[in-house]
Scaffold this motif. Structure first.
Motif, PDB file in Angstrom:
ATOM      1  N   HIS A 143      45.701  24.955-144.600  1.00  0.00           N
ATOM      2  CA  HIS A 143      44.455  24.641-144.185  1.00  0.00           C
ATOM      3  C   HIS A 143      44.633  24.495-142.671  1.00  0.00           C
ATOM      4  CE1 HIS A 143      43.288  23.945-148.255  1.00  0.00           C
ATOM      5  NE2 HIS A 143      42.178  23.411-148.007  1.00  0.00           N
ATOM      6  N   VAL A 144      45.769  23.958-142.157  1.00  0.00           N
ATOM      7  CA  VAL A 144      46.085  23.943-140.826  1.00  0.00           C
ATOM      8  C   VAL A 144      47.319  24.306-140.505  1.00  0.00           C
ATOM      9  CG1 VAL A 144      45.794  22.088-138.906  1.00  0.00           C
ATOM     10  CG2 VAL A 144      44.378  21.702-141.091  1.00  0.00           C
ATOM     11  N   VAL A 145      47.583  24.554-139.146  1.00  0.00           N
ATOM     12  CA  VAL A 145      48.766  25.002-138.595  1.00  0.00           C
ATOM     13  C   VAL A 145      48.891  24.119-137.516  1.00  0.00           C
ATOM     14  CG1 VAL A 145      50.346  26.689-137.685  1.00  0.00           C
ATOM     15  CG2 VAL A 145      48.927  27.312-139.588  1.00  0.00           C
ATOM     16  N   ARG A 146      49.786  23.285-137.160  1.00  0.00           N
ATOM     17  CA  ARG A 146      49.891  22.504-136.124  1.00  0.00           C
ATOM     18  C   ARG A 146      51.082  22.682-135.386  1.00  0.00           C
ATOM     19  NH1 ARG A 146      52.563  19.382-132.519  1.00  0.00           N
ATOM     20  NH2 ARG A 146      53.971  18.938-134.219  1.00  0.00           N
ATOM     21  N   ALA A 147      51.147  23.210-133.973  1.00  0.00           N
ATOM     22  CA  ALA A 147      52.419  23.603-133.451  1.00  0.00           C
ATOM     23  C   ALA A 147      52.196  23.191-131.872  1.00  0.00           C
ATOM     24  CB  ALA A 147      52.778  24.898-133.384  1.00  0.00           C
ATOM     25  N   ASN A 148      53.317  23.426-131.307  1.00  0.00           N
ATOM     26  CA  ASN A 148      52.840  23.121-129.651  1.00  0.00           C
ATOM     27  C   ASN A 148      53.012  24.741-129.040  1.00  0.00           C
ATOM     28  OD1 ASN A 148      55.749  24.162-129.223  1.00  0.00           O
ATOM     29  ND2 ASN A 148      56.770  22.468-129.157  1.00  0.00           N
ATOM     30  N   PRO A 159      43.712  33.892-141.870  1.00  0.00           N
ATOM     31  CA  PRO A 159      42.764  33.752-140.940  1.00  0.00           C
ATOM     32  C   PRO A 159      41.807  32.660-140.935  1.00  0.00           C
ATOM     33  CG  PRO A 159      42.347  35.558-142.487  1.00  0.00           C
ATOM     34  CD  PRO A 159      43.878  35.007-142.903  1.00  0.00           C
ATOM     35  N   ARG A 160      41.719  32.076-142.308  1.00  0.00           N
ATOM     36  CA  ARG A 160      40.987  30.715-142.421  1.00  0.00           C
ATOM     37  C   ARG A 160      41.552  29.399-142.108  1.00  0.00           C
ATOM     38  NH1 ARG A 160      38.835  32.338-148.711  1.00  0.00           N
ATOM     39  NH2 ARG A 160      37.818  34.293-148.131  1.00  0.00           N
ATOM     40  N   SER A 161      42.794  29.563-141.666  1.00  0.00           N
ATOM     41  CA  SER A 161      43.454  28.349-141.326  1.00  0.00           C
ATOM     42  C   SER A 161      42.602  27.940-139.743  1.00  0.00           C
ATOM     43  CB  SER A 161      44.806  28.697-141.090  1.00  0.00           C
ATOM     44  OG  SER A 161      45.395  28.941-142.203  1.00  0.00           O
ATOM     45  N   VAL A 162      42.840  26.417-139.560  1.00  0.00           N
ATOM     46  CA  VAL A 162      42.478  25.759-138.422  1.00  0.00           C
ATOM     47  C   VAL A 162      43.922  25.764-137.472  1.00  0.00           C
ATOM     48  CG1 VAL A 162      41.700  23.774-137.513  1.00  0.00           C
ATOM     49  CG2 VAL A 162      40.307  24.718-139.417  1.00  0.00           C
ATOM     50  N   TYR A 163      43.989  26.079-136.543  1.00  0.00           N
ATOM     51  CA  TYR A 163      45.190  25.860-135.847  1.00  0.00           C
ATOM     52  C   TYR A 163      44.698  25.158-134.594  1.00  0.00           C
ATOM     53  CZ  TYR A 163      46.207  30.553-138.096  1.00  0.00           C
ATOM     54  OH  TYR A 163      46.261  31.168-138.951  1.00  0.00           O
ATOM     55  N   PHE A 164      45.926  24.230-134.500  1.00  0.00           N
ATOM     56  CA  PHE A 164      45.934  22.916-133.697  1.00  0.00           C
ATOM     57  C   PHE A 164      47.344  22.946-132.744  1.00  0.00           C
ATOM     58  CE2 PHE A 164      46.303  17.937-134.216  1.00  0.00           C
ATOM     59  CZ  PHE A 164      46.178  17.769-132.834  1.00  0.00           C
ATOM     60  N   GLU A 165      46.872  23.276-131.506  1.00  0.00           N
ATOM     61  CA  GLU A 165      47.826  23.312-130.508  1.00  0.00           C
ATOM     62  C   GLU A 165      47.777  21.865-129.855  1.00  0.00           C
ATOM     63  OE1 GLU A 165      48.503  25.123-126.238  1.00  0.00           O
ATOM     64  OE2 GLU A 165      48.866  26.623-127.927  1.00  0.00           O
ATOM     65  N   VAL A 222      47.011  14.436-139.908  1.00  0.00           N
ATOM     66  CA  VAL A 222      45.962  15.632-139.958  1.00  0.00           C
ATOM     67  C   VAL A 222      45.817  15.780-141.647  1.00  0.00           C
ATOM     68  CG1 VAL A 222      45.722  18.185-139.829  1.00  0.00           C
ATOM     69  CG2 VAL A 222      46.448  16.614-137.883  1.00  0.00           C
ATOM     70  N   ALA A 223      46.983  15.932-142.189  1.00  0.00           N
ATOM     71  CA  ALA A 223      46.851  16.122-143.808  1.00  0.00           C
ATOM     72  C   ALA A 223      46.109  14.954-144.399  1.00  0.00           C
ATOM     73  CB  ALA A 223      48.464  16.087-144.213  1.00  0.00           C
ATOM     74  N   ALA A 224      46.280  13.668-144.123  1.00  0.00           N
ATOM     75  CA  ALA A 224      45.475  12.702-144.767  1.00  0.00           C
ATOM     76  C   ALA A 224      44.049  12.892-144.614  1.00  0.00           C
ATOM     77  CB  ALA A 224      45.933  11.363-144.013  1.00  0.00           C
ATOM     78  N   CYS A 225      43.725  13.244-143.185  1.00  0.00           N
ATOM     79  CA  CYS A 225      42.235  13.558-142.715  1.00  0.00           C
ATOM     80  C   CYS A 225      41.691  14.596-143.641  1.00  0.00           C
ATOM     81  CB  CYS A 225      42.083  13.522-141.411  1.00  0.00           C
ATOM     82  SG  CYS A 225      42.162  12.115-140.262  1.00  0.00           S
ATOM     83  N   CYS A 226      42.437  15.740-143.832  1.00  0.00           N
ATOM     84  CA  CYS A 226      42.208  16.750-144.721  1.00  0.00           C
ATOM     85  C   CYS A 226      42.092  16.676-146.177  1.00  0.00           C
ATOM     86  CB  CYS A 226      43.319  17.966-144.567  1.00  0.00           C
ATOM     87  SG  CYS A 226      43.265  19.002-142.986  1.00  0.00           S
ATOM     88  N   ALA A 227      42.680  15.269-146.724  1.00  0.00           N
ATOM     89  CA  ALA A 227      42.624  14.894-147.995  1.00  0.00           C
ATOM     90  C   ALA A 227      41.242  14.390-148.225  1.00  0.00           C
ATOM     91  CB  ALA A 227      43.719  14.069-148.301  1.00  0.00           C
ATOM     92  N   VAL A 228      40.658  13.727-147.301  1.00  0.00           N
ATOM     93  CA  VAL A 228      39.082  13.160-147.524  1.00  0.00           C
ATOM     94  C   VAL A 228      38.099  13.970-146.953  1.00  0.00           C
ATOM     95  CG1 VAL A 228      40.227  10.938-147.653  1.00  0.00           C
ATOM     96  CG2 VAL A 228      39.391  11.686-145.509  1.00  0.00           C
ATOM     97  N   GLU A 229      38.427  15.163-146.102  1.00  0.00           N
ATOM     98  CA  GLU A 229      37.203  15.692-145.391  1.00  0.00           C
ATOM     99  C   GLU A 229      37.310  17.372-145.685  1.00  0.00           C
ATOM    100  OE1 GLU A 229      34.271  17.237-143.691  1.00  0.00           O
ATOM    101  OE2 GLU A 229      34.406  15.257-143.575  1.00  0.00           O
ATOM    102  N   GLU A 230      36.548  18.122-146.398  1.00  0.00           N
ATOM    103  CA  GLU A 230      36.444  19.192-146.662  1.00  0.00           C
ATOM    104  C   GLU A 230      36.606  20.274-145.511  1.00  0.00           C
ATOM    105  OE1 GLU A 230      33.445  20.608-149.664  1.00  0.00           O
ATOM    106  OE2 GLU A 230      34.485  19.002-150.971  1.00  0.00           O
ATOM    107  N   ASP A 231      35.891  19.958-144.321  1.00  0.00           N
ATOM    108  CA  ASP A 231      35.689  20.699-143.192  1.00  0.00           C
ATOM    109  C   ASP A 231      36.881  20.584-142.319  1.00  0.00           C
ATOM    110  OD1 ASP A 231      35.226  21.901-140.576  1.00  0.00           O
ATOM    111  OD2 ASP A 231      33.202  21.674-140.801  1.00  0.00           O
ATOM    112  N   ALA A 232      37.870  21.448-142.462  1.00  0.00           N
ATOM    113  CA  ALA A 232      39.128  21.242-141.759  1.00  0.00           C
ATOM    114  C   ALA A 232      39.052  21.092-140.323  1.00  0.00           C
ATOM    115  CB  ALA A 232      40.154  22.318-142.285  1.00  0.00           C
TER     116      ALA A 232
END
Length: 252
Positions: A120-125, A140-146, A183-193
Motif C-alpha cells: 500500500h505504501v513504500v516509505r524511504a529516504n 503503480p497503485r502504491s503511495v510513495y512517501f519520501e 504509517v501502517a497503523a494509520c493504513c489499518a484504519v483508513e482505506e485511502d492510503a
C-alpha cells in the motif's frame, strides 16, 4: 484547497487511538524497541516475531503489516516474502521500508521483488528511492512517501508535503523506521492510503516538533516524542501542522 482537511487527518489519528489496530512488524533489530513503543504510544498493538513458522498466524491476526529491510538475514527474507504474499492475498494493508537498498544491489533487487506483492505504501529516504526508482511500474497503485526535512508523499498526479519536524529526529536511531510503523497503523484504519500516510506523517512530525521545543538533547527528545505522540491534542495538531498538496501541473 488541500485534498485532506486537518479535521480529516485528525480523525485518522483518533481512529488509531480508539480502534487499537494490530501491526505486525518485520523490522530490524535496532528499530524494534522504538517501533513497539511508538505504536503503543499511538494506541496501536505491535507484534514482532520473525519466525517463518509463525508468520501466517501473526499476519492473519494483524490489521496491517510492516516490512523493514534493515536487518536482512535469511530468516527475515523468508518471513518477509511470506508476510507480503499473505497480506496481498488477504487484501490487507502492508508497508515496505527498503532500508539501505542504495548500499547493496542484492538488497535493492529483493526490494523490487517485494513490490510485486503490491505494498500500500513504500516509505524511504531520497537515496533509497533513487536506488528503487521513484515510481516503479511493478506497483503503480502504491503511495510513495519520501521522508526528510520536508516529507513528500505522492501517488499518480497527486503530491502532498508535510513540513514539520525537529532536527533532533536525525540524532535518534530508528526514527524513520518507527514512523513507518505508524504509517501502517494509520493504513489499518483508513482505506485511502494517501490520507493515512499524510495523517501519520503529520502526527509524527508535529509530535517531533513539539518534543524538540523542550528537549535538552537526543535522550530527552526520545522520551518527549513518545509523550507527544501519546497526548497530542486536536488544537495543537491543527495549529502546528504545515501540510500542502498539489496535482501535477498545478502550483509548485
Amino acid at each position: 484547497m488541500t485534498q485532506f482537511t486537518t479535521a480529516q487527518l485528525w480523525q485518522v489519528i483518533q481512529r488509531v487511538r480508539s480502534d487499537g489496530p494490530r501491526v505486525h512488524c518485520l523490522t530490524n533489530t535496532v528499530a524494534q524497541e522504538l517501533t513497539a513503543n511508538v505504536l503503543l504510544a499511538a494506541g496501536a498493538v505491535p507484534s514482532m516475531t520473525i519466525a517463518p513458522s509463525e508468520i501466517a498466524g501473526f499476519t492473519a491476526s494483524a490489521n496491517a503489516v510492516l516490512v523493514n529491510l534493515g536487518t536482512l538475514d535469511e530468516t527475515r527474507r523468508e518471513s518477509m516474502v511470506l508476510a507480503a504474499e499473505q497480506a496481498k492475498t488477504a487484501g490487507k494493508p502492508w508497508v515496505l521500508d527498503p532500508v539501505f537498498i542504495h548500499r547493496s544491489p542484492q538488497r535493492a533487487n529483493f526490494a523490487r521483488e517485494l513490490l510485486a506483492y503490491g505494498p500500500h505504501v513504500v516509505r524511504a529516504n531520497r537515496d533509497e528511492f533513487q536506488a528503487l526508482g521513484k515510481a516503479p511500474a511493478a506497483s503503480p497503485r502504491s503511495v510513495y512517501f519520501e521522508s526528510g526535512a520536508v516529507d513528500e508523499i505522492w501517488q499518480g498526479d497527486w503530491h502532498g508535503r508535510v513540513a514539520n519536524g525537529s532536527p533532533l529526529m536525525t540524532r535518534m536511531t530508528a526514527a524513520g523506521c518507527a514512523m513507518t510503523a505508524l504509517v501502517a497503523a494509520c493504513c489499518a484504519v483508513e482505506e485511502d492510503a494517501r490520507c493515512a500516510v499524510t495523517a501519520a506523517a503529520g502526527w509524527f512530525a508535529v509530535a517531533g516538533e513539539l518534543a524538540g521545543e523542550g528537549a535538552g538533547g537526543p535522550g530527552s527528545f526520545k522520551a518527549a516524542l513518545l509523550d507527544r505522540l501519546y497526548d497530542l491534542k486536536a488544537d495543537h495538531f491543527a495549529a502546528k501542522l504545515r501540510y500542502t498538496d498539489t496535482m501535477t501541473g498545478e502550483g509548485t
